[in-house]
Write a protein that holds these residues in place. Structure first.
Motif, PDB file in Angstrom:
ATOM      1  N   MET A   1     -13.661 -18.805  32.158  1.00 42.35           N
ATOM      2  CA  MET A   1     -12.391 -19.519  32.009  1.00 42.35           C
ATOM      3  C   MET A   1     -12.274 -20.595  33.095  1.00 42.35           C
ATOM      4  N   ILE A   2     -12.039 -21.816  32.695  1.00 47.32           N
ATOM      5  CA  ILE A   2     -11.910 -22.927  33.640  1.00 47.32           C
ATOM      6  C   ILE A   2     -10.427 -23.201  33.888  1.00 47.32           C
ATOM      7  N   GLY A   3     -10.023 -23.193  35.167  1.00 48.21           N
ATOM      8  CA  GLY A   3      -8.624 -23.425  35.512  1.00 48.21           C
ATOM      9  C   GLY A   3      -8.360 -24.768  36.152  1.00 48.21           C
ATOM     10  N   LYS A   4      -9.417 -25.373  36.715  1.00 48.48           N
ATOM     11  CA  LYS A   4      -9.248 -26.670  37.374  1.00 48.48           C
ATOM     12  C   LYS A   4     -10.591 -27.385  37.437  1.00 48.48           C
ATOM     13  N   LEU A   5     -10.540 -28.707  37.302  1.00 48.30           N
ATOM     14  CA  LEU A   5     -11.730 -29.529  37.461  1.00 48.30           C
ATOM     15  C   LEU A   5     -11.495 -30.516  38.597  1.00 48.30           C
ATOM     16  N   LYS A   6     -12.489 -30.644  39.461  1.00 45.23           N
ATOM     17  CA  LYS A   6     -12.406 -31.590  40.569  1.00 45.23           C
ATOM     18  C   LYS A   6     -13.736 -32.313  40.654  1.00 45.23           C
ATOM     19  N   GLY A   7     -13.711 -33.604  40.370  1.00 45.58           N
ATOM     20  CA  GLY A   7     -14.939 -34.371  40.369  1.00 45.58           C
ATOM     21  C   GLY A   7     -14.642 -35.854  40.314  1.00 45.58           C
ATOM     22  N   THR A   8     -15.439 -36.608  39.562  1.00 50.57           N
ATOM     23  CA  THR A   8     -15.207 -38.049  39.419  1.00 50.57           C
ATOM     24  C   THR A   8     -15.063 -38.402  37.946  1.00 50.57           C
ATOM     25  N   VAL A   9     -14.316 -39.438  37.681  1.00 50.52           N
ATOM     26  CA  VAL A   9     -14.115 -39.889  36.306  1.00 50.52           C
ATOM     27  C   VAL A   9     -15.393 -40.550  35.804  1.00 50.52           C
ATOM     28  N   ASP A  10     -15.922 -40.047  34.695  1.00 49.96           N
ATOM     29  CA  ASP A  10     -17.120 -40.637  34.101  1.00 49.96           C
ATOM     30  C   ASP A  10     -16.730 -41.658  33.036  1.00 49.96           C
ATOM     31  N   GLU A  11     -15.863 -41.238  32.138  1.00 50.12           N
ATOM     32  CA  GLU A  11     -15.344 -42.144  31.120  1.00 50.12           C
ATOM     33  C   GLU A  11     -14.065 -41.559  30.534  1.00 50.12           C
ATOM     34  N   ALA A  12     -13.287 -42.421  29.895  1.00 46.12           N
ATOM     35  CA  ALA A  12     -12.031 -41.975  29.289  1.00 46.12           C
ATOM     36  C   ALA A  12     -11.743 -42.799  28.048  1.00 46.12           C
ATOM     37  N   ASP A  13     -11.051 -42.184  27.088  1.00 48.83           N
ATOM     38  CA  ASP A  13     -10.602 -42.909  25.902  1.00 48.83           C
ATOM     39  C   ASP A  13      -9.130 -42.600  25.683  1.00 48.83           C
ATOM     40  N   GLU A  14      -8.626 -42.811  24.492  1.00 53.29           N
ATOM     41  CA  GLU A  14      -7.199 -42.633  24.232  1.00 53.29           C
ATOM     42  C   GLU A  14      -6.777 -41.175  24.172  1.00 53.29           C
ATOM     43  N   GLU A  15      -7.721 -40.256  24.082  1.00 55.96           N
ATOM     44  CA  GLU A  15      -7.370 -38.839  23.934  1.00 55.96           C
ATOM     45  C   GLU A  15      -7.929 -37.955  25.035  1.00 55.96           C
ATOM     46  N   SER A  16      -8.996 -38.387  25.686  1.00 57.30           N
ATOM     47  CA  SER A  16      -9.662 -37.484  26.611  1.00 57.30           C
ATOM     48  C   SER A  16     -10.308 -38.222  27.776  1.00 57.30           C
ATOM     49  N   VAL A  17     -10.737 -37.433  28.748  1.00 56.97           N
ATOM     50  CA  VAL A  17     -11.467 -37.957  29.902  1.00 56.97           C
ATOM     51  C   VAL A  17     -12.649 -37.041  30.169  1.00 56.97           C
ATOM     52  N   THR A  18     -13.761 -37.630  30.574  1.00 59.71           N
ATOM     53  CA  THR A  18     -14.922 -36.847  30.976  1.00 59.71           C
ATOM     54  C   THR A  18     -14.987 -36.851  32.495  1.00 59.71           C
TER      55      THR A  18
END
Length: 206
Positions: A1-18
């Motif tokens: 189970m993932i509760g938090k992500l901490k990293g760098t933005v790779d890419e993003a669109d209108e619905e999501s972010v990687t």
């Protein structure tokens, strides 16, 4: 189970972010407000995550704050509200806006979210009115109860008039209701609107 992500933005669109976390890209679906707050590509980012695990997929939903994630969970306890609608609501309204809308039984504000019609908005404010934590601040529980009375049109006329007067002076509905709740504690039930306005302004000036 993932509760938090901490990293760098790779890419993003209108619905999501990687989000790139040590070379692994996690795709998180986010509301419009969260996406708008994200930094640019390659910059540090942190998201609070709600993980959905199903037989055919694993989906992550990302939020800028824990409060937004809690609202996302709470909204889905309402009949007919799934993840898509809940994400649209928290993507449109802040946690404070949502709490205020529920307290005031303000269906119009909730209806601002894409895909939320009048019937769904009515269910949201009705079913969540006893689940939302009490407001903090000068009036606390009394303020919350007063806001509900005003929103439902059952507050005594002097109270409603006093709140309306403060709103006309430029204060928000929440500020006005909190101030008048404080005024009621001091003046007592049955106080005239003029007395409530005077005491309410005094409370706002503190």
């Amino acid at each position: 189970m993932i509760g938090k992500l901490k990293g760098t933005v790779d890419e993003a669109d209108e619905e999501s972010v990687t989000v790139d976390v040590h070379g692994v890209g996690y795709v998180a679906f986010c509301g419009a407000r969260t996406l708008a707050q994200l930094p640019g590509r390659g910059e540090a980012a942190e998201l609070f995550i709600e993980t959905y695990v199903r037989e055919d997929m694993i989906r992550l939903y990302g939020f800028a704050t824990k409060a937004e994630r809690e609202w996302f969970r709470l909204l889905q306890s309402v009949q007919g509200v799934g993840a898509k609608v809940a994400l649209a609501v928290v993507g449109t309204l802040t946690p404070g806006d949502l709490a205020n809308a529920v307290a005031l039984q303000d269906r119009a504000t909730v209806s601002r979210a894409p895909g939320v019609g009048p019937k769904v908005a009515a269910r949201i404010v009705a079913e969540l009115k006893d689940k939302v934590p009490a407001f903090s601040g000068a009036a606390g529980e009394e303020s919350l109860g007063l806001k509900r009375e005003i929103g439902e049109g059952v507050a005594p006329a002097p109270v409603a008039d006093a709140v309306s007067a403060l709103v006309n002076l430029g204060y928000s509905r929440e500020q006005a209701a909190s101030a008048i709740a404080t005024a009621l504690r001091e003046a007592g039930e049955g106080a005239a609107s003029t007395s409530l306005i005077r005491l309410g302004l005094k409370a706002l000036s503190r």
